[in-house]
Structures are given as structure tokens and as C-alpha cells.
Design a protein around this motif. Structure first.
Motif, mmCIF file in Angstrom:
data_model
loop_
_atom_site.group_PDB
_atom_site.id
_atom_site.type_symbol
_atom_site.label_atom_id
_atom_site.label_comp_id
_atom_site.label_asym_id
_atom_site.label_seq_id
_atom_site.Cartn_x
_atom_site.Cartn_y
_atom_site.Cartn_z
ATOM 1 N N SER A 116 11.904 2.337 5.176
ATOM 2 C CA SER A 116 10.486 2.001 5.249
ATOM 3 C C SER A 116 10.038 1.372 3.946
ATOM 4 N N SER A 117 8.958 0.611 4.006
ATOM 5 C CA SER A 117 8.369 0.038 2.793
ATOM 6 C C SER A 117 6.885 -0.168 2.991
ATOM 7 N N VAL A 118 6.183 -0.191 1.867
ATOM 8 C CA VAL A 118 4.744 -0.432 1.825
ATOM 9 C C VAL A 118 4.474 -1.363 0.657
ATOM 10 N N MET A 119 3.598 -2.352 0.855
ATOM 11 C CA MET A 119 3.198 -3.218 -0.264
ATOM 12 C C MET A 119 1.703 -3.408 -0.251
ATOM 13 N N ASP A 120 1.101 -3.264 -1.431
ATOM 14 C CA ASP A 120 -0.334 -3.391 -1.643
ATOM 15 C C ASP A 120 -0.617 -4.781 -2.201
ATOM 16 N N GLY A 121 -1.292 -5.609 -1.415
ATOM 17 C CA GLY A 121 -1.567 -6.963 -1.851
ATOM 18 C C GLY A 121 -2.521 -7.049 -3.026
ATOM 19 N N ALA A 122 -3.347 -6.027 -3.222
ATOM 20 C CA ALA A 122 -4.321 -6.043 -4.302
ATOM 21 C C ALA A 122 -3.667 -5.864 -5.662
ATOM 22 N N THR A 123 -2.675 -4.997 -5.738
ATOM 23 C CA THR A 123 -2.038 -4.676 -7.019
ATOM 24 C C THR A 123 -0.679 -5.322 -7.190
ATOM 25 N N GLY A 124 -0.063 -5.751 -6.094
ATOM 26 C CA GLY A 124 1.302 -6.257 -6.146
ATOM 27 C C GLY A 124 2.336 -5.162 -6.216
ATOM 28 N N LEU A 125 1.896 -3.904 -6.149
ATOM 29 C CA LEU A 125 2.837 -2.787 -6.188
ATOM 30 C C LEU A 125 3.436 -2.549 -4.805
ATOM 31 N N ALA A 126 4.644 -1.998 -4.797
ATOM 32 C CA ALA A 126 5.328 -1.717 -3.544
ATOM 33 C C ALA A 126 6.213 -0.498 -3.710
ATOM 34 N N GLY A 127 6.524 0.145 -2.605
ATOM 35 C CA GLY A 127 7.456 1.263 -2.597
ATOM 36 C C GLY A 127 8.301 1.207 -1.345
ATOM 37 N N ALA A 128 9.544 1.664 -1.457
ATOM 38 C CA ALA A 128 10.451 1.588 -0.312
ATOM 39 C C ALA A 128 11.485 2.692 -0.384
ATOM 40 N N ARG A 173 5.205 5.047 0.512
ATOM 41 C CA ARG A 173 3.958 4.936 -0.246
ATOM 42 C C ARG A 173 3.987 5.822 -1.483
ATOM 43 N N SER A 174 4.576 6.994 -1.386
ATOM 44 C CA SER A 174 4.665 7.888 -2.538
ATOM 45 C C SER A 174 5.568 7.308 -3.618
ATOM 46 N N VAL A 175 6.640 6.630 -3.218
ATOM 47 C CA VAL A 175 7.478 5.948 -4.208
ATOM 48 C C VAL A 175 6.625 4.949 -4.982
ATOM 49 N N MET A 176 5.785 4.219 -4.277
ATOM 50 C CA MET A 176 4.910 3.235 -4.908
ATOM 51 C C MET A 176 3.893 3.885 -5.834
ATOM 52 N N GLN A 177 3.292 4.977 -5.385
ATOM 53 C CA GLN A 177 2.160 5.550 -6.104
ATOM 54 C C GLN A 177 2.530 6.660 -7.083
ATOM 55 N N ARG A 178 3.704 7.297 -6.891
ATOM 56 C CA ARG A 178 3.988 8.503 -7.663
ATOM 57 C C ARG A 178 5.274 8.419 -8.476
ATOM 58 N N SER A 179 5.933 7.268 -8.451
ATOM 59 C CA SER A 179 7.168 7.128 -9.220
ATOM 60 C C SER A 179 7.132 5.844 -10.028
ATOM 61 N N THR A 225 9.008 -7.164 4.386
ATOM 62 C CA THR A 225 7.623 -6.775 4.070
ATOM 63 C C THR A 225 7.150 -7.542 2.844
ATOM 64 N N TYR A 226 5.907 -8.028 2.898
ATOM 65 C CA TYR A 226 5.331 -8.663 1.720
ATOM 66 C C TYR A 226 3.817 -8.713 1.878
ATOM 67 N N ALA A 227 3.105 -8.570 0.761
ATOM 68 C CA ALA A 227 1.646 -8.697 0.772
ATOM 69 C C ALA A 227 1.172 -9.183 -0.581
ATOM 70 N N ARG A 228 0.267 -10.138 -0.571
ATOM 71 C CA ARG A 228 -0.344 -10.643 -1.807
ATOM 72 C C ARG A 228 -1.749 -11.107 -1.491
ATOM 73 N N ASP A 229 -2.723 -10.474 -2.144
ATOM 74 C CA ASP A 229 -4.104 -10.879 -1.916
ATOM 75 C C ASP A 229 -4.271 -12.372 -2.175
ATOM 76 N N GLY A 230 -5.088 -12.994 -1.322
ATOM 77 C CA GLY A 230 -5.309 -14.434 -1.417
ATOM 78 C C GLY A 230 -4.330 -15.231 -0.597
ATOM 79 N N LEU A 231 -3.258 -14.585 -0.135
ATOM 80 C CA LEU A 231 -2.253 -15.267 0.683
ATOM 81 C C LEU A 231 -2.106 -14.569 2.028
ATOM 82 N N ALA A 232 -1.160 -13.640 2.134
ATOM 83 C CA ALA A 232 -0.892 -13.023 3.423
ATOM 84 C C ALA A 232 -0.187 -11.686 3.256
ATOM 85 N N ALA A 233 -0.305 -10.868 4.278
ATOM 86 C CA ALA A 233 0.497 -9.662 4.422
ATOM 87 C C ALA A 233 1.360 -9.849 5.657
#
Length: 281
Positions: free
Chosen positions: A68-80, A95-101, A190-198
Motif C-alpha cells: 500500500s502507499s499514500v501520497m499527500d499532494g500538499a506536502t509532497g510526503l509519501a509513505g508505503a 500513512r503512518s510510515v509517512m507521518q510517523r517515521s 501512486t502519485y500526487a502533487r498539488d497544482g497537477l494531479a493525484a
């Protein structure tokens, strides 16, 4: 893909409806795009019809190895995460990998780590269903393997204009243990970037990795000025169809335009337009 019976189609539509309502409910209450995509994917991971979480496809040795993976287009951070066996909902672990590691990708994360992040742990047997065991047996009996991939994913744009993507899968049925596809590879599945696309992808993972499909769509928008629809169409044609690979994707741009595309016989999706919920099954 074989024609679905009316009952099966209705079951898939019910699952998609639950996922759509979970994600849209988060957005309607002012929640952010990351929370929305995770809420949607959670519903699909809990539904045995979909290839993620409970009911995921099984490896050649009859186990579930979840990516699994999650990417936040606002911050450019991702976890998988890859080859996960203990988290009930792999999307929350990503998501925890992204936010807590300090890391982006963890392979075979331990049950202790999952529990330390206050996520629900389950026995590996939780993911194995009778239907998936039967599928594995059928594939083993075939001289030429049938189509056997599948993934769940979600994209969202929130009220602040930020976008996010999340993807989750059990991989390919009868895959070699330890095989990892595109779902946990940022830029491929998976990819996300604000101003472009998710973008969240499904299909033949190796082709999506080689073509860096999710990022290729965003890159066409960023560097060529393509709109989302044009970027998706061109990427699917050049990186999948032209190379004999199949799959599909869901995408949303910064203005909230949604594109669902696939060159495989069937892909299930749910989204909303000015006329209400659109269900593709």
C-alpha cells in the motif's frame, strides 16, 4: 475478465458505494484529502470482493503479502509498505510510515511496529478467504494463467484545493513470494502533487513501474502543459497499450476534474459529477 453475474455486479457496486461515501463524507465535513482517500480505501480493504486487505490475492505459497502507499499532494510526503502481513488495514500503515517515521517505504513491517503506532493487528490468516484459495487452485491448474491482478485506490481533492492518492493491493494471484508490484512504488502506482494531479493505478505492476505511469501523467501536465485527460490518454497509450500491457487508473486534477481510464476489459470505479454518483462496473 469474465462477465459478472447480476449478483456479483451488485455486490461490487455496494462495496464501491461504501468506499465513495466514506471518502466523500470526510470531505463534506471539511476533512483533508489524505484522510478522505484513506477512509475510502479502508472500506475496500475490509470488503472480501476486492484485492486488498481481507480477501486479497494470494501468493504461490498461499499467503497474503499486502502492499500500500499514500501520497499527500500538499506536502509532497509519501509513505508505503510492501509484503505487510499484520496490519488489518495496510493503507493506515502506509500513512503512518509517512507521518510517523523518517522513511518512505518499509518491507514486511513487524506486528510490534504496527501495534506501536496504535493500528489494529490481525493474524495473517485474517486476509485469506475461501474464494481466494479457490482462485489460486484454478490458476495453478491452468496451462496459461488467466488475468490475475487487481488493486484498490482512491484520489481526492479537498476544500482547500489539496489533492492526495492512496493505493492498496494483494498483488497478483499466484505471484512468487516476495514479489512487489507498482502499488507501493511512488511515481509508478501512486502519485500526487498539488497544482497537477493525484493518480492511483491498477494493472500489470511491472509495466507501471517501467513506465513510471503515475508520475508520467503529472510530468506531461507540468512540462508539456497537457490537461489531465490528454495526459492520461497519452500515457496509457505509450506506456501500456503500445507495450502490450493492461491496466487502468483513477485521477483528479487541482480543479477537481476526474478521469477514469483503462485499456483492460473492465475496471470498477465510483465518482461524482454534476448529475450525482457515477458507477462504472
Amino acid at each position: 475478465m469474465q462477465e459478472l453475474s447480476a449478483e456479483s455486479r451488485a455486490d461490487f457496486e455496494r462495496g464501491l458505494t461504501l468506499a465513495y461515501e466514506a471518502g466523500s463524507g470526510v470531505l463534506a465535513s471539511g476533512g483533508n484529502a489524505v484522510d478522505a482517500v484513506c477512509a475510502a480505501v479502508e472500506q475496500l480493504e475490509n470488503h472480501p470482493l476486492f484485492n486488498a486487505g481481507h480477501g486479497a490475492a494470494l501468493t504461490a505459497d498461499g499467503r497474503a503479502e499486502l502492499d500500500s502507499s499514500v501520497m499527500d499532494g500538499a506536502t509532497g510526503l509519501a509513505g508505503a509498505i510492501a509484503a505487510s502481513k499484520h496490519a488489518k488495514n495496510p493503507v493506515f500503515l502506509a500513512r503512518s510510515v509517512m507521518q510517523r517515521s523518517a522513511h518512505l517505504l518499509l518491507v514486511d513491517p513487524s506486528a510490534d511496529l504496527v501495534a506501536s503506532w496504535d493500528l489494529e493487528t490481525v493474524s495473517p490468516d485474517y486476509f485469506v478467504t475461501g474464494a481466494r484459495l479457490e482462485q489460486l487452485a484454478r490458476i495453478r491448474a491452468l496451462e496459461v494463467p488467466a488475468a490475475r491482478h487487481g488493486t484498490v485506490g482512491a484520489v481526492a481533492r479537498d476544500s482547500r484545493g489539496s489533492i492526495a492518492a492512496a493505493t492498496s493491493t494483494g498483488g497478483m494471484a499466484n505471484q512468487h513470494e516476495g514479489r512487489v508490484g507498482d502499488s507501493p512504488i511512488i511515481g509508478a502506482g501512486t502519485y500526487a502533487r498539488d497544482g497537477l494531479a493525484a493518480v492511483s493505478c491498477t494493472g500489470e505492476g511491472e509495466a507501471f513501474i517501467r513506465g513510471v505511469v503515475a508520475y508520467d501523467i503529472a510530468a506531461r501536465m507540468r512540462y508539456l502543459g497537457s490537461g489531465l485527460g490528454e495526459a492520461v490518454t497519452t500515457t496509457v497509450e505509450t506506456e501500456l497499450t503500445a507495450k502490450g500491457a493492461s491496466g487502468g487508473l483513477v485521477a483528479v486534477d487541482s480543479d477537481g476534474r476526474v478521469v477514469v481510464a483503462h485499456n483492460s476489459p473492465t475496471m470498477f470505479a465510483a465518482f461524482a459529477n454534476e448529475n450525482g454518483i457515477v458507477m462504472l462496473t
